[in-house]
Design a protein around this motif. Structure first.
Motif, PDB file in Angstrom:
ATOM      1  N   MET A  39       0.781  -0.744   0.250  1.00  0.00           N
ATOM      2  CA  MET A  39       0.208  -0.195  -0.129  1.00  0.00           C
ATOM      3  C   MET A  39       0.744   1.376   0.225  1.00  0.00           C
ATOM      4  O   MET A  39       0.605   2.319  -0.346  1.00  0.00           O
ATOM      5  N   LEU A  42       1.775   1.418  -3.580  1.00  0.00           N
ATOM      6  CA  LEU A  42       0.881   2.414  -4.448  1.00  0.00           C
ATOM      7  C   LEU A  42       0.663   3.999  -3.775  1.00  0.00           C
ATOM      8  O   LEU A  42       0.373   5.269  -4.750  1.00  0.00           O
ATOM      9  N   LEU A  43       0.617   4.330  -2.854  1.00  0.00           N
ATOM     10  CA  LEU A  43       0.550   5.793  -1.888  1.00  0.00           C
ATOM     11  C   LEU A  43       1.854   6.187  -2.082  1.00  0.00           C
ATOM     12  O   LEU A  43       1.638   7.555  -3.187  1.00  0.00           O
ATOM     13  N   HIS A  60      -7.539  10.645  -3.868  1.00  0.00           N
ATOM     14  CA  HIS A  60      -6.616   9.574  -3.594  1.00  0.00           C
ATOM     15  C   HIS A  60      -6.152   8.977  -3.603  1.00  0.00           C
ATOM     16  O   HIS A  60      -6.141   8.248  -2.468  1.00  0.00           O
ATOM     17  N   VAL A  64      -5.991   6.360  -0.186  1.00  0.00           N
ATOM     18  CA  VAL A  64      -5.684   5.293   0.510  1.00  0.00           C
ATOM     19  C   VAL A  64      -4.498   5.458   1.841  1.00  0.00           C
ATOM     20  O   VAL A  64      -4.427   4.267   2.682  1.00  0.00           O
ATOM     21  N   TRP A  67      -6.439   4.033   4.466  1.00  0.00           N
ATOM     22  CA  TRP A  67      -6.640   2.697   4.109  1.00  0.00           C
ATOM     23  C   TRP A  67      -8.127   2.057   5.480  1.00  0.00           C
ATOM     24  O   TRP A  67      -6.799   2.028   6.636  1.00  0.00           O
ATOM     25  N   ILE A  77      -8.392   4.288  -7.730  1.00  0.00           N
ATOM     26  CA  ILE A  77      -7.416   4.519  -8.093  1.00  0.00           C
ATOM     27  C   ILE A  77      -6.542   4.427  -9.673  1.00  0.00           C
ATOM     28  O   ILE A  77      -7.164   3.806 -10.547  1.00  0.00           O
ATOM     29  N   ILE A 244      -8.919   0.292  -4.911  1.00  0.00           N
ATOM     30  CA  ILE A 244      -7.958  -0.116  -3.638  1.00  0.00           C
ATOM     31  C   ILE A 244      -8.356  -1.715  -3.077  1.00  0.00           C
ATOM     32  O   ILE A 244      -8.996  -1.456  -3.148  1.00  0.00           O
TER      33      ILE A 244
END
Length: 919
Positions: A39, A42-43, A60, A64, A67, A77, A244
């Motif tokens: 994660m 992704l962030l 967005h 995250v 989350w 996202i 997500i």
């Protein structure tokens, strides 16, 4: 580039300065320590691609950062990978599509140069080599020669692409398997790139056109397999829309016991995660067991993420990852950058790292792992080594149901010995076929191992199992053991490095004495490129309709995949592949029955020749070093003399050859204008196929051999191609005329319109009475009639490899919608990308419960131009009665709805590019 949260920072590494999006700075506003490793990646991706809200906005990033581990995914996202990796089966159609897009964008008012990869895109040619020649010293050379002769057109086309496209490189044949080359050489772990005059550092993330791209997760690189159309979009700068995900944590403790391998571990993990259910989720490995798990073992586990159903199966960056980077010859500066960046971003894992919060957590003590195989037809069906004989007996019944039953068969004998209770009470007689092969008299029966292949990226990347196989072979040869004469043996190393360390350890000769000569550097048997069986063996199988077996160190054993004549297929570690080649049958308990006898007539058991963990570890330490990687990857893109002799055309646009049966301009953009369409209801559709559960992309997408009496075989013969020169479907993926004819043509697919009958046929209801036809032939008749088509299926529709042709072929057959109980993630996405509507039955409903038999006409109403989350499906029977039911619309994000309105993802990209040029 927007920076709403003021996260831009500088990182100095060995006197070199990098800009990066700092998670530590964002952590001043949000509690990020609890986020899983994946994660955080992704962030960072969202922070770096924030653009004021056009694609990525502050909301967005906040979604995250805050989350909720337990929440069902519902927030979209946009994810943009740092690079793309392709193999040639999926890569050729990607390059074909890019070439076709150059023509199309020009027609729409743009320029050909707009169609160009914007991120590093690397293709590894590894899926084309077949095991035509085996068991002899010149097998590698002869198979390579045949490969180049078969694939000259394809390779010429790829050489054109290498010259015509920027940011695109090709790793030539006979180098290695794509995922191992990716792990050993292509992966950066931390990327660096100049953006607007600044040198940026950011996580290496990757999309791959092979589902086993996840192998790179083993070294901390987030990536997964996508369809070719998604990969093409990423290459062209389009982000991928995703929800997500939930993240399942998998805690590993302890260490592997004596006699257990990474293969046994990954089969155990696969079974556990399949049972838990992780489709569409990330899986993240952590725990006290990580320091005891070498990088190669991690890569083995990550590789099989598609088999356990996850999007990815990732490990964090730690000291072991750095050790591997150093071992594989990465520069000291790159290693320093990886360490400094990972520590600065909270991506580093050690004993003091805080525990993340997960959506769910599983645990496994590595010390409990036992020797295992998986089969006989699904990778998640793990069976303990001690139970393989009973497992085969249990599965034999349905496969020989046509034989005359008798008592006293193998199952009753196993029962009497205390074996597991089989499903079948009676098996048919067990006939034997006498053959003469290699100047020996032999006998084939049910369970005879006719293919023993050390193959596939899962295991051939792992020195422990590869050297373990070599040491077992050494011990077997010392005992005077030989492979059974009817076994087709093959060794397909994952890279040139593997061959070098097998030679350095002195065990390649021992493998060769058992028939395991190097046959090529590619996927080979695991992808179905196992080549023909010896004529004597094929005749023996046919004579008594024997159910013979393969044992391979691969990751896929779906029906019809390995070889059309082999119905039982078991995945196993490389040492067990060698052992079963010696035994010659799976109708044996290797934990208590002898493999064979030594020169004095004494029985030799598997335990007598199995190398110890210490012996394997000492051999790795003495043979595997950075110099092997450095010398083999020094000129990785150069290729050998065969590659460099291939002529290829010049120019920005490809000069299509109308006579080619390999490369063809596809019809996806024919007649395309700048006008965007709408998502309309479907009326009067017929059922092209009514299928049950676990229809894989192997069943749908053309793969393996092309039968001469199939629609594709007839097409090729009409164009002067002799059956001996058909090559495989995989090699002809650049020609839509061949591929559409092979869609749904798998010899093992079962259209329930015909009960349990196997084969790619359907009923054409445009005739009276309905006519039985090949699916392609029926589809073309329906197309001529102006009748749309639907496919109806059960659970797990589209599992397996990320084959874009499973969606492309479905589209070209005229299928407008697929109604299934559930879909595999990649295939559902591919269907959307090709303009085929995925619909899902409501929970508890399916074709059987609704009384559907495939003879109905279907109306699908209520789509409301993509705004609706459900539709009403009305099935009308021949007598005029109807059955209506609701179905879920699986257009999951606004972006997918937009793609669908355009007719598909590529059409969307083309219009965007053409509009930009016009502006």
């Amino acid at each position: 580039m927007a920076d709403s949260f003021a996260t831009r920072a500088q990182l100095d590494v060995n006197g070199k300065s990098y800009t990066y999006s700092s998670l530590a700075k964002l952590g001043e506003r949000f509690e990020l320590a609890r986020l899983p490793y994946s994660m955080k990646i992704l962030l960072e991706n969202l922070l770096r691609h924030e653009d004021g809200g056009m694609t990525v906005g502050p909301e967005h990033i906040e979604a995250v950062a805050t989350w909720d581990a337990k929440a069902e995914p519902d927030t979209e996202i946009a994810f943009m990978p740092a690079r793309v990796v392709l193999q040639d089966f999926t890569g050729v159609p990607c390059v074909v599509d890019l070439a076709a897009m150059r023509d199309a964008v020009t027609r729409l008012g743009g320029s050909a140069s707009q169609i160009n990869p914007l991120i590093p895109s690397e293709l590894v040619i590894d899926h084309s080599v077949q095991v035509d020649v085996f068991g002899r010293p010149d097998a590698l050379d002869l198979n390579g020669k045949i490969e180049f002769e078969r694939n000259a057109e394809r390779y010429s086309f790829l050489r054109w692409g290498q010259k015509a496209f920027g940011n695109f490189k090709v790793v030539p044949p006979n180098t290695g398997i794509v995922h191992q080359v990716n792990l050993e050489n292509l992966a950066r772990v931390v990327m660096e790139r100049d953006v607007d005059g600044e040198r940026w550092a950011f996580p290496d993330t990757v999309f791959g056109t092979d589902s086993h791209t996840t192998m790179i997760n083993g070294i901390g690189v987030l990536g997964w397999g996508v369809g070719g159309i998604e990969a093409e979009a990423a290459m062209l700068g389009q982000p991928s829309s995703m929800l997500i995900p939930q993240v399942v944590g998998f805690r590993l403790t302890g260490k592997l016991p004596e006699g257990a391998t990474a293969t046994d571990l990954v089969l155990t993990v696969t079974q556990m995660l399949r049972k838990h259910g992780v489709v569409g989720k990330f899986v993240e490995f952590f725990g006290e067991g990580l320091p005891h798990l070498p990088l190669a073992d991690r890569a083995t586990i990550a590789n099989m993420a598609p088999e356990y159903g996850a999007t990815c199966g990732i490990f964090p960056i730690d000291a072991e990852a750095l050790n591997y980077l150093r071992l594989s010859g990465r520069s000291e500066h790159q290693i320093a950058l990886v360490e400094a960046y990972a520590k600065a971003q909270g991506l580093w894992h050690d004993a003091d790292s805080p525990h993340a919060t997960y959506s769910a957590t599983l645990a496994l003590d590595l010390g409990e792992v036992k020797p295992s195989l998986a089969g006989p037809k699904r990778p998640q069906d793990r069976v303990l080594l001690q139970d393989v004989q009973v497992n085969f007996a249990e599965n034999l019944g349905p496969l020989v149901a046509h034989r005359k039953p008798r008592t006293g068969c193998a199952v009753e004998e196993l029962k009497a010995e205390g074996g597991a209770q089989p499903q079948a009470e009676h098996l048919a007689a067990k006939p034997k076929s006498k053959i003469r092969i290699r100047d020996q008299e032999a006998e084939l029966g049910d369970g005879s191992v006719v293919i023993a292949a050390i193959t596939s990226c899962t295991n051939t990347s792992n020195p422990a199992v590869m050297l373990g196989a070599g040491l077992l072979a050494r011990n077997a040869v010392a005992k005077g053991l030989k492979a059974a004469p009817w076994v087709k043996t093959s060794l397909g190393p994952g890279s040139l490095v593997v061959t070098d360390y097998l030679k350095k350890a002195g065990v390649l000769d021992d493998l060769e004495q058992l028939g395991f000569y190097v046959v090529g550097y590619g996927c080979t048997t695991c992808i179905g490129n196992s080549g023909p069986l010896p004529d004597e063996v094929s005749k023996g199988i046919a004579e008594n309709e024997l159910v013979v077996a393969s044992v391979l160190s691969g990751n896929r054993n779906f029906e019809g995949r390995v070889h059309p004549e082999v119905k039982a297929n078991y995945l196993a570690s490389p040492p067990l592949v060698v052992a079963y080649a010696i035994a010659g049958t799976v109708d044996i308990d290797l934990t208590r029955d002898p493999l064979g006898h030594d020169a004095a007539g004494n029985p030799v058991y598997l335990r007598d020749i199995w190398p110890s963990n210490k012996e394997i570890g000492d051999t790795i330490a003495a043979t595997v070093g950075p110099e092997l990687f450095a010398q083999n990857y020094a000129d990785v893109f150069k290729g050998d003399s065969r590659w460099n002799r291939i002529e290829s055309p010049e120019g920005e646009s490809y000069a299509w050859d109308a006579a080619s049966t390999y490369i063809k301009n596809p019809p996806y953009f024919d007649g395309m204008t700048m006008q965007v369409g709408s998502i309309d209801d479907i009326h009067g559709a017929r059922v092209l196929g009514l299928f049950g559960d676990s229809i894989t992309t192997d069943h749908i997408s053309p793969a393996g051999n092309i039968k001469k009496d199939s629609p594709a075989g007839r097409y090729l013969q009409e164009r002067g191609v002799q059956p001996a020169d058909f090559n495989s479907y995989g090699s002809r993926r650049g020609n839509d005329d061949v591929m559409v004819r092979g869609t749904f043509a798998n010899i093992r697919i079962k259209n329930l319109m015909f009960g349990g009958e196997e084969g790619g046929n359907t009923l054409y209801f445009g005739a009276t009475p309905p006519e039985k036809l090949a699916i392609y032939d029926a589809a073309m008749r329906y197309k001529a009639d102006g009748v749309p088509l639907v496919v109806v299926a059960g659970k797990e529709y589209g599992t397996g490899s990320s084959r874009d042709w499973a969606a492309k072929g479905t589209n070209l057959l005229g299928v407008k919608a697929v109604i299934a109980e559930s879909f595999e993630r990649i295939h559902r996405s591919n269907l959307v990308g090709m303009g085929v509507l995925p619909l899902q039955f409501l929970d508890g409903q399916n074709a059987a419960s609704l009384g559907l038999d495939g003879s109905e006409t279907f109306d699908i109403a209520g789509l409301r131009d993509g705004a609706s989350k459900s539709v009403t499906v009305t099935a009308t029977r021949a007598d005029g009665t109807t059955r209506a039911f609701e179905a879920k619309v699986l257009l999951l994000t606004p972006k997918e709805v937009e793609y669908f309105r355009h007719g598909g993802l590529l059409q969307y990209v083309l219009r965007q590019l053409a509009a930009h040029k016009a502006a």
